[in-house]
Each structure stands twice: as structure tokens, then as C-alpha cells.
Enzyme design. Structure first.
Site, PDB file in Angstrom:
ATOM      1  N   SER A  50     -21.688 -56.579  27.564  1.00 46.41           N
ATOM      2  CA  SER A  50     -21.600 -57.728  26.660  1.00 46.41           C
ATOM      3  C   SER A  50     -22.850 -58.583  26.860  1.00 46.41           C
ATOM      4  O   SER A  50     -23.649 -58.333  27.768  1.00 46.41           O
ATOM      5  CB  SER A  50     -20.353 -58.549  26.996  1.00 46.41           C
ATOM      6  OG  SER A  50     -20.494 -59.064  28.311  1.00 46.41           O
ATOM      7  N   ASP A  83     -21.754 -54.609  23.535  1.00 46.47           N
ATOM      8  CA  ASP A  83     -20.431 -55.085  23.128  1.00 46.47           C
ATOM      9  C   ASP A  83     -20.589 -56.491  22.513  1.00 46.47           C
ATOM     10  O   ASP A  83     -21.208 -57.366  23.124  1.00 46.47           O
ATOM     11  CB  ASP A  83     -19.552 -55.135  24.399  1.00 46.47           C
ATOM     12  CG  ASP A  83     -18.075 -55.283  24.103  1.00 46.47           C
ATOM     13  OD1 ASP A  83     -17.660 -55.002  22.960  1.00 46.47           O
ATOM     14  OD2 ASP A  83     -17.335 -55.657  25.038  1.00 46.47           O
ATOM     15  N   HIS A  84     -20.037 -56.697  21.322  1.00 44.97           N
ATOM     16  CA  HIS A  84     -20.041 -58.019  20.661  1.00 44.97           C
ATOM     17  C   HIS A  84     -21.402 -58.697  20.571  1.00 44.97           C
ATOM     18  O   HIS A  84     -21.576 -59.820  21.050  1.00 44.97           O
ATOM     19  CB  HIS A  84     -19.039 -58.965  21.331  1.00 44.97           C
ATOM     20  CG  HIS A  84     -17.618 -58.562  21.121  1.00 44.97           C
ATOM     21  ND1 HIS A  84     -16.965 -58.711  19.917  1.00 44.97           N
ATOM     22  CD2 HIS A  84     -16.734 -57.976  21.954  1.00 44.97           C
ATOM     23  CE1 HIS A  84     -15.730 -58.241  20.029  1.00 44.97           C
ATOM     24  NE2 HIS A  84     -15.559 -57.780  21.246  1.00 44.97           N
ATOM     25  N   ASP A 105     -20.957 -58.130  15.798  1.00 48.63           N
ATOM     26  CA  ASP A 105     -19.677 -58.778  15.516  1.00 48.63           C
ATOM     27  C   ASP A 105     -19.914 -59.962  14.591  1.00 48.63           C
ATOM     28  O   ASP A 105     -20.058 -61.092  15.042  1.00 48.63           O
ATOM     29  CB  ASP A 105     -18.990 -59.208  16.816  1.00 48.63           C
ATOM     30  CG  ASP A 105     -17.648 -59.878  16.547  1.00 48.63           C
ATOM     31  OD1 ASP A 105     -17.283 -60.014  15.354  1.00 48.63           O
ATOM     32  OD2 ASP A 105     -16.968 -60.272  17.505  1.00 48.63           O
ATOM     33  N   GLU A 142     -17.096 -55.322  13.006  1.00 45.10           N
ATOM     34  CA  GLU A 142     -15.714 -55.788  13.209  1.00 45.10           C
ATOM     35  C   GLU A 142     -15.261 -56.546  11.974  1.00 45.10           C
ATOM     36  O   GLU A 142     -15.991 -57.372  11.437  1.00 45.10           O
ATOM     37  CB  GLU A 142     -15.610 -56.692  14.451  1.00 45.10           C
ATOM     38  CG  GLU A 142     -14.206 -57.288  14.616  1.00 45.10           C
ATOM     39  CD  GLU A 142     -13.950 -57.954  15.972  1.00 45.10           C
ATOM     40  OE1 GLU A 142     -14.521 -57.474  16.972  1.00 45.10           O
ATOM     41  OE2 GLU A 142     -13.199 -58.947  16.008  1.00 45.10           O
ATOM     42  N   HIS A 223     -10.215 -52.789  20.313  1.00 41.85           N
ATOM     43  CA  HIS A 223     -10.680 -53.704  21.371  1.00 41.85           C
ATOM     44  C   HIS A 223      -9.472 -54.243  22.122  1.00 41.85           C
ATOM     45  O   HIS A 223      -8.343 -54.108  21.658  1.00 41.85           O
ATOM     46  CB  HIS A 223     -11.431 -54.883  20.732  1.00 41.85           C
ATOM     47  CG  HIS A 223     -12.842 -54.553  20.370  1.00 41.85           C
ATOM     48  ND1 HIS A 223     -13.915 -55.202  20.900  1.00 41.85           N
ATOM     49  CD2 HIS A 223     -13.337 -53.611  19.534  1.00 41.85           C
ATOM     50  CE1 HIS A 223     -15.029 -54.683  20.395  1.00 41.85           C
ATOM     51  NE2 HIS A 223     -14.703 -53.717  19.562  1.00 41.85           N
ATOM     52  N   GLY A 224      -9.740 -54.886  23.237  1.00 42.67           N
ATOM     53  CA  GLY A 224      -8.665 -55.537  23.986  1.00 42.67           C
ATOM     54  C   GLY A 224      -7.544 -54.569  24.287  1.00 42.67           C
ATOM     55  O   GLY A 224      -6.365 -54.895  24.187  1.00 42.67           O
ATOM     56  N   SER A 225      -7.902 -53.329  24.680  1.00 42.58           N
ATOM     57  CA  SER A 225      -6.877 -52.286  24.791  1.00 42.58           C
ATOM     58  C   SER A 225      -6.603 -51.824  26.213  1.00 42.58           C
ATOM     59  O   SER A 225      -6.153 -50.698  26.431  1.00 42.58           O
ATOM     60  CB  SER A 225      -7.243 -51.111  23.890  1.00 42.58           C
ATOM     61  OG  SER A 225      -7.162 -51.534  22.549  1.00 42.58           O
TER      62      SER A 225
HETATM   63 ZN   LIG Z   1     -14.000 -56.781  22.088  1.00 39.67          ZN
END
Ligand SMILES: [Zn+2]
Length: 342
Positions: A50, A83-84, A105, A142, A223-225
Site C-alpha cells: 500500500s 494496493d489502493h 482506487d 474499484e 478486498h478485506g477478505s
Molecule cells: Zn483494499
């Protein structure tokens, strides 16, 4: 093997009907954990950083650590993904540094907090697609906003405030040409995803299935998984931690996603918990220890175990040697010929 493009990894995953874990890193030990797990399970892998990780590790350290990973694990197809990314400029700097894949993103404004308009999202994402594909680099976009905040990034709130609308997802992919699409179906970043085991009310798997039906050729990203297993929470709390009870995305739900077009699964929290639990255990049980290796080594082993488990659960295990990696230059030519025939 040099670092490879994410598009190729995901295309192969799609052919093979499996998902690929994307694991976040900030330091050498996390990279080592992932590469060891990949070798043990013979898995292709996505390593992602990130903006916070790039600032923490300093870009150049990260770049050279990843070059070392590629050199030491030549049999493992490895992607370095941003990431993002919060702006085209951030994505550009990652591409210049050698990332083989970037996420733009544009669901949030450059502050990484304020939900953006659909038009803004299309504009910035399309710009990044043009810039990245000209170098053979993959782009993830996204649509909709994830819940929670991690590393200062996120819209906050629960995961249900800005769910992905399937019609918008179709229009977004047509207008931007992204390789992969992150969708919001109720998941959140960070450890506190759900206050109880998720149900169809809180985790909208039917939305995911509908988006896949409409976009069968787009690689979907969850995401967030992290599954935030109770055993990992318990170790942290047993050795003096104070985590509140929380639930993640059950692995069965992720596997249902994989059967419906999910090719990239982002996992960070589970690894953070494994590392923290292992370090706390050593420091509590052996207070006389002061050599950082005495706790970093068990931490590295604990993360490797979690990553290897996920690689088997997502189905990527055993697929490291299925294909010869394409260079970014070959990917660039492929994008160029697609643009001509489109
Ligand atoms: Zn994410």
C-alpha cells in the site's frame, strides 16, 4: 524469473478455475514468509504494498527486497502490485519503480477517504490504464467503496454503505478497460469486519454472482477478505492482547466467490494477527529474551503457515509451473494489438 504481470497470473487462474491470494507486505520477513509458503505449495503469488507500506519501507528497500525474492525463488511467478493507489501520480511512481501491477482506487478522492463520483473514477482509472498498458503493467480498478479504514485509507463505516451496482460495474469496465475489478459486497478493511458471522444480509454474495454473470471476462477482486480466525485472535489475547471479538469472511464464502469469477483475494489482517500472536507469545513466555530473531523467526513461521493455508484454500497451490511467464514487453504488445482490433 523477473517479476511478472498480474494480468497473466489472473488469466491463468481463470483458465484453471482458482483464485490467487494477494498478501500485503511492509518488510523483509513478510516477503520471506510469503515466498516460502509459495515454494512449499508451488503457488504463483501476488505480493502487494500500500502507500503506507511504501512510505514505511521506503520504495527502494521494497524494490530490492522484491528483486531478491524473484532471484531466490525463480520457479515462482511473482507479481508486485500497488494496493489502493490514490491518484494517477501514485500509480505512475509505482510503475516507474518496477511494480508490475497497480490499483487505481478512484472510488475515493485522492485523500483516500471521501467517496468520489462515478465520472471522476472513470476518468482517473482510464488515465492509469493508458499509462500502465503502454508499459505492459496490469490495472485493477474499484467500483463501490469498501468499509473500514486501514493505513489511513478507506471510506470508514460498515461495508454496506457503498455497495457496487452491477450496471455501473459493466459501464465502468467498458469505459476504462481495467484488467481486474474490486467490488464492494459488504466486506471491510482491518480486523473488525463483521460483528457476527456474516449472513446474506451483511455479505452480498448474490451481488458478486450477478456482476460475474454480467462481466464474465473481468477478473473480480475481493478486498478485506481475511477470515480473521478465532484461533489467531485467541493467541493474541492469551498473551496479553486486547482484541474485541470479530468475524471475517469465512473461507467457504471466498471459495464461492472463486467459483464465480473472483481471481484475486486480498489478505492482510490474518497475517498481522499471526505475527503479533507469535511475537507476544515469545515476549510473555521468555521475558529474558532480547534478540529480535527470537521473536521474528516464530512470527515469520506463523505468517508462512497462514499464507500456505490460504494458497491451498484458494486453489493456487500446485500451479506455479503451469505456464512460462510473459515479459512486460510481451504484455505491452498484446495490449497494443487488442487496442487496434477493438
Ligand atoms: Zn483494499
Amino acid at each position: 524469473m523477473p517479476l511478472v504481470s498480474m494480468r497473466q497470473l489472473l488469466d491463468e487462474a481463470s483458465k484453471g478455475g482458482y483464485g490467487v491470494g494477494a498478501f500485503n507486505v511492509n518488510n523483509m520477513e513478510q516477503i520471506q514468509s510469503i515466498m516460502e509458503a509459495a515454494r512449499e505449495t508451488q503457488s504463483p503469488v501476488i505480493i502487494q504494498a500500500s502507500r503506507g507500506a511504501r512510505a514505511y519501507s521506503q520504495d527502494r528497500f521494497l524494490y530490492h527486497l522484491m528483486q531478491a525474492a524473484a532471484e531466490l525463488y525463480p520457479e515462482i511467478p511473482t507479481v508486485l502490485h500497488l494496493d489502493h493507489g490514490n491518484s494517477p501520480e501514485t500509480c505512475q511512481s509505482a510503475i516507474e519503480m518496477g511494480f508490475t501491477s497497480v490499483m487505481m482506487d478512484g472510488s475515493l478522492m485522492p485523500d483516500g477517504k471521501t467517496p468520489a463520483s462515478f465520472e471522476y473514477n472513470v476518468e482517473v482509472t482510464r488515465k492509469v490504464v493508458e499509462m500502465a498498458h503502454a508499459k505492459g503493467v496490469t490495472v485493477e480498478g474499484e467500483i463501490g467503496c469498501l468499509g473500514g479504514i486501514e493505513d489511513g485509507h478507506g471510506a470508514g463505516g460498515d461495508g454496506l454503505s457503498h455497495l457496487t451496482d452491477p450496471d455501473q460495474a459493466v459501464e465502468f469496465v467498458e469505459k476504462t478497460g481495467v484488467d481486474a475489478l474490486a467490488i464492494a459486497i459488504g466486506t471491510s478493511h482491518g480486523a473488525y469486519k463483521f460483528t457476527a458471522k456474516p449472513t446474506g444480509e451483511t455479505l452480498k454474495m448474490e451481488t458478486l454472482i450477478e456482476i460475474h454473470r454480467r462481466l464474465p471476462n473481468t477478473h473480480l477482486v475481493m478486498h478485506g477478505s481475511s477470515s480473521v480466525p478465532k484461533e489467531l485472535q485467541d493467541i493474541v489475547n492469551q498473551y496479553g492482547g486486547k482484541l474485541k471479538p470479530t468475524w471475517g469472511v469465512p473461507v467457504e464464502e471466498t471459495q464461492l466467490g472463486i467459483r464465480n469469477g473472483v481471481r484475486k483475494i486480498n489478505v492482510d489482517t490474518d497475517n498481522r494477527l499471526a505475527i503479533t500472536g507469535a511475537i507476544r507469545k515469545v515476549l510473555m513466555e521468555k521475558p529474558e529474551e532480547f534478540d529480535p530473531r527470537s521473536y521474528m523467526k516464530p512470527a515469520r513461521d506463523a505468517m508462512k503457515k497462514v499464507v500456505a493455508e490460504r494458497m491451498v484454500q484458494f486453489g493456487q497451490a500446485g500451479h506455479a509451473k503451469d505456464y512460462a511467464p510473459l515479459s512486460l514487453e510481451e504484455m505491452r504488445k498484446r495490449y497494443q494489438s487488442e487496442a487496434v482490433t477493438a
